[in-house]
Design a protein around this motif. Structure first.
Motif, PDB file in Angstrom:
ATOM      1  N   GLU A  52      23.099  39.919  45.639  1.00 15.96           N
ATOM      2  CA  GLU A  52      23.515  41.242  45.167  1.00 15.96           C
ATOM      3  C   GLU A  52      22.314  42.172  45.023  1.00 15.96           C
ATOM      4  OE1 GLU A  52      27.513  40.834  42.622  1.00 15.96           O
ATOM      5  OE2 GLU A  52      25.781  39.837  41.703  1.00 15.96           O
ATOM      6  N   ASP A  53      21.187  41.622  44.550  1.00 13.61           N
ATOM      7  CA  ASP A  53      19.974  42.432  44.406  1.00 13.61           C
ATOM      8  C   ASP A  53      19.474  42.910  45.767  1.00 13.61           C
ATOM      9  OD1 ASP A  53      20.073  42.047  41.698  1.00 13.61           O
ATOM     10  OD2 ASP A  53      18.587  40.412  41.676  1.00 13.61           O
ATOM     11  N   ALA A  54      19.773  42.123  46.824  1.00 14.11           N
ATOM     12  CA  ALA A  54      19.338  42.489  48.174  1.00 14.11           C
ATOM     13  C   ALA A  54      20.303  43.472  48.832  1.00 14.11           C
ATOM     14  CB  ALA A  54      19.210  41.237  49.035  1.00 14.11           C
ATOM     15  N   GLY A  55      21.367  43.861  48.113  1.00 13.24           N
ATOM     16  CA  GLY A  55      22.303  44.846  48.642  1.00 13.24           C
ATOM     17  C   GLY A  55      23.498  44.254  49.358  1.00 13.24           C
ATOM     18  N   ILE A  56      23.684  42.936  49.252  1.00 20.00           N
ATOM     19  CA  ILE A  56      24.835  42.298  49.888  1.00 20.00           C
ATOM     20  C   ILE A  56      26.007  42.333  48.907  1.00 20.00           C
ATOM     21  CG2 ILE A  56      25.749  40.160  50.873  1.00 20.00           C
ATOM     22  CD1 ILE A  56      22.830  39.409  51.532  1.00 20.00           C
ATOM     23  N   PRO A  57      27.092  43.027  49.242  1.00 23.14           N
ATOM     24  CA  PRO A  57      28.209  43.140  48.301  1.00 23.14           C
ATOM     25  C   PRO A  57      28.964  41.818  48.167  1.00 23.14           C
ATOM     26  CG  PRO A  57      28.794  44.133  50.402  1.00 23.14           C
ATOM     27  CD  PRO A  57      27.350  43.740  50.511  1.00 23.14           C
ATOM     28  N   LEU A  58      29.198  41.394  46.944  1.00 24.11           N
ATOM     29  CA  LEU A  58      29.954  40.180  46.665  1.00 24.11           C
ATOM     30  C   LEU A  58      31.207  40.539  45.887  1.00 24.11           C
ATOM     31  CD1 LEU A  58      27.359  37.439  45.616  1.00 24.11           C
ATOM     32  CD2 LEU A  58      28.806  37.450  47.646  1.00 24.11           C
ATOM     33  N   ASP A  59      32.337  40.045  46.340  1.00 22.17           N
ATOM     34  CA  ASP A  59      33.586  40.218  45.607  1.00 22.17           C
ATOM     35  C   ASP A  59      33.918  38.914  44.903  1.00 22.17           C
ATOM     36  OD1 ASP A  59      33.952  42.820  46.359  1.00 22.17           O
ATOM     37  OD2 ASP A  59      35.216  42.341  48.094  1.00 22.17           O
ATOM     38  N   VAL A  60      34.438  39.026  43.695  1.00 22.41           N
ATOM     39  CA  VAL A  60      34.855  37.848  42.941  1.00 22.41           C
ATOM     40  C   VAL A  60      36.375  37.888  42.815  1.00 22.41           C
ATOM     41  CG1 VAL A  60      34.645  36.550  40.796  1.00 22.41           C
ATOM     42  CG2 VAL A  60      32.687  37.851  41.657  1.00 22.41           C
ATOM     43  N   TYR A  61      37.027  36.827  43.296  1.00 23.40           N
ATOM     44  CA  TYR A  61      38.485  36.742  43.275  1.00 23.40           C
ATOM     45  C   TYR A  61      38.893  35.672  42.274  1.00 23.40           C
ATOM     46  CZ  TYR A  61      37.689  39.032  47.770  1.00 23.40           C
ATOM     47  OH  TYR A  61      37.261  39.880  48.758  1.00 23.40           O
ATOM     48  N   GLU A  62      39.839  36.010  41.415  1.00 24.59           N
ATOM     49  CA  GLU A  62      40.305  35.064  40.415  1.00 24.59           C
ATOM     50  C   GLU A  62      41.411  34.191  41.003  1.00 24.59           C
ATOM     51  OE1 GLU A  62      39.009  34.456  37.564  1.00 24.59           O
ATOM     52  OE2 GLU A  62      37.532  36.082  37.663  1.00 24.59           O
ATOM     53  N   ASP A  63      41.178  32.890  41.001  1.00 26.43           N
ATOM     54  CA  ASP A  63      42.168  31.919  41.466  1.00 26.43           C
ATOM     55  C   ASP A  63      42.503  31.024  40.279  1.00 26.43           C
ATOM     56  OD1 ASP A  63      43.802  30.204  42.805  1.00 26.43           O
ATOM     57  OD2 ASP A  63      42.221  29.254  44.005  1.00 26.43           O
ATOM     58  N   GLY A  64      43.440  31.509  39.455  1.00 28.68           N
ATOM     59  CA  GLY A  64      43.689  30.819  38.196  1.00 28.68           C
ATOM     60  C   GLY A  64      42.493  31.020  37.291  1.00 28.68           C
ATOM     61  N   LYS A  65      41.883  29.927  36.863  1.00 28.23           N
ATOM     62  CA  LYS A  65      40.684  30.007  36.036  1.00 28.23           C
ATOM     63  C   LYS A  65      39.409  29.844  36.864  1.00 28.23           C
ATOM     64  CE  LYS A  65      42.911  28.248  31.839  1.00 28.23           C
ATOM     65  NZ  LYS A  65      42.871  27.218  30.765  1.00 28.23           N
ATOM     66  N   THR A  66      39.576  29.690  38.179  1.00 26.13           N
ATOM     67  CA  THR A  66      38.423  29.443  39.048  1.00 26.13           C
ATOM     68  C   THR A  66      38.042  30.702  39.816  1.00 26.13           C
ATOM     69  OG1 THR A  66      39.134  27.145  39.347  1.00 26.13           O
ATOM     70  CG2 THR A  66      37.519  28.007  40.921  1.00 26.13           C
ATOM     71  N   PRO A  67      36.859  31.254  39.572  1.00 22.61           N
ATOM     72  CA  PRO A  67      36.424  32.419  40.357  1.00 22.61           C
ATOM     73  C   PRO A  67      35.999  31.993  41.761  1.00 22.61           C
ATOM     74  CG  PRO A  67      34.704  31.769  38.822  1.00 22.61           C
ATOM     75  CD  PRO A  67      35.880  30.883  38.534  1.00 22.61           C
ATOM     76  N   ARG A  68      36.357  32.802  42.731  1.00 27.21           N
ATOM     77  CA  ARG A  68      35.967  32.543  44.116  1.00 27.21           C
ATOM     78  C   ARG A  68      35.182  33.737  44.636  1.00 27.21           C
ATOM     79  NH1 ARG A  68      38.159  28.350  46.744  1.00 27.21           N
ATOM     80  NH2 ARG A  68      39.743  27.127  45.644  1.00 27.21           N
ATOM     81  N   TYR A  69      34.146  33.431  45.417  1.00 28.27           N
ATOM     82  CA  TYR A  69      33.254  34.472  45.914  1.00 28.27           C
ATOM     83  C   TYR A  69      33.532  34.742  47.396  1.00 28.27           C
ATOM     84  CZ  TYR A  69      30.776  33.484  41.602  1.00 28.27           C
ATOM     85  OH  TYR A  69      30.461  33.310  40.278  1.00 28.27           O
ATOM     86  N   GLY A  70      33.434  36.009  47.753  1.00 30.84           N
ATOM     87  CA  GLY A  70      33.649  36.399  49.142  1.00 30.84           C
ATOM     88  C   GLY A  70      32.877  37.657  49.470  1.00 30.84           C
ATOM     89  N   ILE A  71      32.836  37.994  50.760  1.00 32.73           N
ATOM     90  CA  ILE A  71      32.174  39.205  51.231  1.00 32.73           C
ATOM     91  C   ILE A  71      33.246  40.153  51.750  1.00 32.73           C
ATOM     92  CG2 ILE A  71      30.615  40.146  52.986  1.00 32.73           C
ATOM     93  CD1 ILE A  71      29.012  37.610  52.839  1.00 32.73           C
ATOM     94  N   PRO A  72      33.207  41.430  51.391  1.00 30.46           N
ATOM     95  CA  PRO A  72      34.213  42.388  51.868  1.00 30.46           C
ATOM     96  C   PRO A  72      34.303  42.391  53.390  1.00 30.46           C
ATOM     97  CG  PRO A  72      32.837  43.384  50.178  1.00 30.46           C
ATOM     98  CD  PRO A  72      32.212  42.073  50.513  1.00 30.46           C
ATOM     99  N   ARG A  73      35.511  42.631  53.901  1.00 32.49           N
ATOM    100  CA  ARG A  73      35.748  42.591  55.343  1.00 32.49           C
ATOM    101  C   ARG A  73      34.855  43.569  56.103  1.00 32.49           C
ATOM    102  NH1 ARG A  73      39.734  40.380  58.185  1.00 32.49           N
ATOM    103  NH2 ARG A  73      40.885  39.926  56.272  1.00 32.49           N
ATOM    104  N   TYR A  74      34.632  44.768  55.528  1.00 34.06           N
ATOM    105  CA  TYR A  74      33.831  45.766  56.234  1.00 34.06           C
ATOM    106  C   TYR A  74      32.396  45.300  56.437  1.00 34.06           C
ATOM    107  CZ  TYR A  74      31.641  47.076  51.779  1.00 34.06           C
ATOM    108  OH  TYR A  74      30.940  47.063  50.601  1.00 34.06           O
ATOM    109  N   TYR A  75      31.921  44.371  55.569  1.00 31.84           N
ATOM    110  CA  TYR A  75      30.542  43.905  55.669  1.00 31.84           C
ATOM    111  C   TYR A  75      30.422  42.689  56.581  1.00 31.84           C
ATOM    112  CZ  TYR A  75      25.745  42.961  54.175  1.00 31.84           C
ATOM    113  OH  TYR A  75      24.388  42.778  54.148  1.00 31.84           O
ATOM    114  N   GLN A  76      31.535  41.963  56.760  1.00 32.08           N
ATOM    115  CA  GLN A  76      31.484  40.733  57.553  1.00 32.08           C
ATOM    116  C   GLN A  76      31.043  41.000  58.981  1.00 32.08           C
ATOM    117  OE1 GLN A  76      35.316  38.858  57.233  1.00 32.08           O
ATOM    118  NE2 GLN A  76      35.270  38.930  54.994  1.00 32.08           N
ATOM    119  N   SER A  77      31.470  42.134  59.549  1.00 34.33           N
ATOM    120  CA  SER A  77      31.127  42.442  60.938  1.00 34.33           C
ATOM    121  C   SER A  77      29.648  42.732  61.120  1.00 34.33           C
ATOM    122  CB  SER A  77      31.945  43.642  61.431  1.00 34.33           C
ATOM    123  OG  SER A  77      31.654  44.782  60.640  1.00 34.33           O
TER     124      SER A  77
END
Length: 323
Positions: A52-77
């Motif tokens: 995140e400090d390097a400017g890479i956007p991270l999204d956190v998705y709640e899956d019950g009580k377990t957070p899951r990390y992902g990268i926004p679709r616009y950044y994946q390309s």
């Protein structure tokens, strides 16, 4: 390169394909990719903050009580695709296959695709003068009518009945019948199409350059046949089909390893004997192509059965000697 930088790069590659991973899953994958000590949860949290400090956007998705990390679709390309060594070999192989289509009417269309592949895998891995370029559909495509080729492709993609006029040795002026086109195949430098013949309820193989005309048979309402590739392949040797018989071939000791490691037919069975000989058994039609194949290996194999095949071989040898 520090251990953290390596981990950050690996995490970025993992998430760049759209996956959403929990901390446990990220740690398990990181541990499976290198021989260093196991990654701790605290180290992983520091790695994610560094991203995140390097400017890479991270999204956190709640899956019950377990957070899951992902990268926004616009950044994946924007993230380079990860290719392992086996995928790299596959890409080079694909470039080699494309070269087999030189001098065909689709060569121009493949040029842009090959240039894109060159951006991923520059240079060559296989010989440019590979044997596939000498026995490719390109030697025959000029004889194939564009409209006929388009109709065949359309019929395979969107199955329906077609009325075909076909030239053969038995019908040099052309013979018309109904078929359902199934698959294209390249054999010994000639382009063929596998088709289902509803009248005889069997698969046939047609040389595409011998097809005179194709017209959609809208008057035929029979249910379409579902193509079964294994059934098609089992009923022929090469492109020839016919009544299937079990053939038994004896293989000389010096050729056993070669014949054992090759797939000649889906029905083949190979047995090695104590005296060094081998036995190859297949269920195939007694076709001209089978006969030519056997005679081509006459210094390494001997026909044991059936008697009809032995007689065919003797007859062919006698014909050659009488020339």
């Amino acid at each position: 390169m520090s251990a953290q930088v390596r981990r950050v790069i690996r995490i970025l590659v993992m998430l760049s394909n759209g996956e959403r991973l929990s901390t446990t899953e990220l740690i398990q994958r990181l541990d499976s990719q290198h021989d260093e000590v196991s990654v701790t949860k605290r180290q992983l949290q520091r790695d994610l903050r560094a991203m995140e400090d390097a400017g890479i956007p991270l999204d956190v998705y709640e899956d019950g009580k377990t957070p899951r990390y992902g990268i926004p679709r616009y950044y994946q390309s924007l993230v380079s695709t990860s290719i392992d060594r086996y995928e790299l070999l596959a890409l080079y192989s694909l470039k080699g296959v494309l070269s087999a289509m030189k001098h065909t009417r689709i060569e121009r269309d493949l040029t842009s695709l090959r240039s894109k592949l060159n951006a991923l895998v520059p240079g060559e891995l296989f010989l440019r003068s590979d044997i596939t370029t000498e026995v490719s559909p390109g030697r025959y495509m000029n004889a194939i009518d564009d409209r006929t080729m388009t109709q065949i492709v359309d019929a395979i993609i969107d199955p329906h009945w077609d009325r075909v006029t076909y030239r053969s040795a038995a019908h040099p002026e052309g013979h018309t019948f109904v078929v359902s086109f199934c698959r294209l195949l390249n054999h010994a430098g000639r382009l063929y199409v596998a088709a289902w013949h509803p009248r005889y309820r069997t698969y046939i193989t047609l040389a595409v350059d011998a097809i005179v005309c194709v017209e959609r048979a809208n008057d035929v309402s029979d249910p379409l046949h579902e193509f079964h590739e294994l059934s098609y392949v089992k009923s022929r040797f090469g492109v020839y089909s016919g009544d299937v018989e079990t053939i038994v071939l004896s293989i000389k000791p010096e050729a056993v390893r070669f014949f054992r490691n090759r797939e000649w037919h889906p029905t083949q069975q190979f047995t090695e004997h104590d005296d060094g000989h081998g036995t190859l058994t297949m269920s195939v039609p007694l076709s001209p192509e089978l006969l030519s194949w056997i005679l081509g290996w006459a210094d390494s194999i001997r026909v044991v059965a059936p008697a009809a095949l032995i007689e065919l071989c003797k007859k062919k040898i006698a014909e050659v000697e009488s020339w």
